[in-house]
Design a protein around this motif. Sequence first.
Motif, PDB file in Angstrom:
ATOM      1  N   SER A 103       1.099  -1.038  -0.074  1.00 58.22           N
ATOM      2  CA  SER A 103       0.022  -0.246  -0.083  1.00 58.22           C
ATOM      3  C   SER A 103       0.996   1.057  -0.205  1.00 58.22           C
ATOM      4  CB  SER A 103      -0.825   0.039   0.970  1.00 58.22           C
ATOM      5  OG  SER A 103      -0.050  -0.045   2.608  1.00 58.22           O
ATOM      6  N   GLY A 104       0.529   2.252  -0.651  1.00 59.40           N
ATOM      7  CA  GLY A 104       1.266   3.974  -1.219  1.00 59.40           C
ATOM      8  C   GLY A 104       2.193   3.939  -2.146  1.00 59.40           C
ATOM      9  N   ARG A 105       2.037   2.493  -2.781  1.00 61.67           N
ATOM     10  CA  ARG A 105       3.010   2.650  -3.329  1.00 61.67           C
ATOM     11  C   ARG A 105       2.316   3.287  -4.712  1.00 61.67           C
ATOM     12  NH1 ARG A 105       5.980  -1.558  -6.108  1.00 61.67           N
ATOM     13  NH2 ARG A 105       7.209  -0.198  -8.309  1.00 61.67           N
ATOM     14  N   CYS A 106       3.411   3.901  -5.998  1.00 58.67           N
ATOM     15  CA  CYS A 106       3.114   4.475  -7.342  1.00 58.67           C
ATOM     16  C   CYS A 106       3.038   3.829  -7.996  1.00 58.67           C
ATOM     17  CB  CYS A 106       4.062   6.114  -7.032  1.00 58.67           C
ATOM     18  SG  CYS A 106       4.191   7.834  -5.488  1.00 58.67           S
ATOM     19  N   ILE A 107       2.094   3.792  -9.024  1.00 60.50           N
ATOM     20  CA  ILE A 107       1.630   3.440 -10.200  1.00 60.50           C
ATOM     21  C   ILE A 107       2.113   4.447 -11.398  1.00 60.50           C
ATOM     22  CG2 ILE A 107      -0.063   2.264 -11.438  1.00 60.50           C
ATOM     23  CD1 ILE A 107       0.495   1.014  -9.366  1.00 60.50           C
ATOM     24  N   TYR A 108       2.854   4.478 -12.384  1.00 61.57           N
ATOM     25  CA  TYR A 108       3.226   5.014 -12.867  1.00 61.57           C
ATOM     26  C   TYR A 108       2.494   5.183 -14.575  1.00 61.57           C
ATOM     27  CZ  TYR A 108       7.179   6.366  -9.778  1.00 61.57           C
ATOM     28  OH  TYR A 108       8.087   7.130  -8.962  1.00 61.57           O
TER      29      TYR A 108
END
Length: 219
Positions: free
Chosen positions: A100-105
């Motif tokens: 959780s909190g991961r950035c999806i580019y």
Amino acid sequence: MTTKTFFHKLRSKYIWLNIGLMAVVAIAFVLAISIGTDIYTHHGEAIRVPDLQGKRFEDAQQLLKSSALDIVVSDTGYNRMLPPDCILQQTPEAGERVKSGRCIYVTVNASQKPTLTIPDIIDNSSLREATAKLRILGFKVGEPQYISGEKDWVYGIVSRGKNLVAGDSVPLDVMVSLQVGNGMLGNEDDIIVTDPEYPEETEEMPDVMEEDPFEEVIE
């Protein structure tokens, strides 16, 4: 201190009480660090990345927010078959598990077709130099068009039947062709060969030759 005194103190309850308290503190400290690390890194927690391709950016943003994930636009592209502001690509890909909190580019579809600017290569570059420069800039370069002139020298750029100059904008997916010399002279440079002019003959030709003004003297 004698050996007897040492063993006597070792049997004291205060010493063992202190040792026990130190062990409890050490164990509690290790457990606190382990639990805190797991909480901070979300140990054992995995969220499946949803499929964002084809979705509008706002919809994709809301979808990721509900999954405790963030979204970041890393690039733009163009696909005329899809509406503007929709997702073309994503990293990590759909189905991968992240914390959780991961950035999806994501790569977002542009509202207008991207364009490229024609560089200054006309009449100052060879075919090889101009082709390499155009391809580096992202142009699609077609077969050259040969015209009269110095061999492999660039005299112009053509796209969709229109002559282009430095500074003109060309859509990213449009092909351009270079006009280059074929090493042959054009008609305007041909050497004109003419026959020498002779004086015109007169209609009346003398029947007899003129007399020699000098007479032969016989002694």
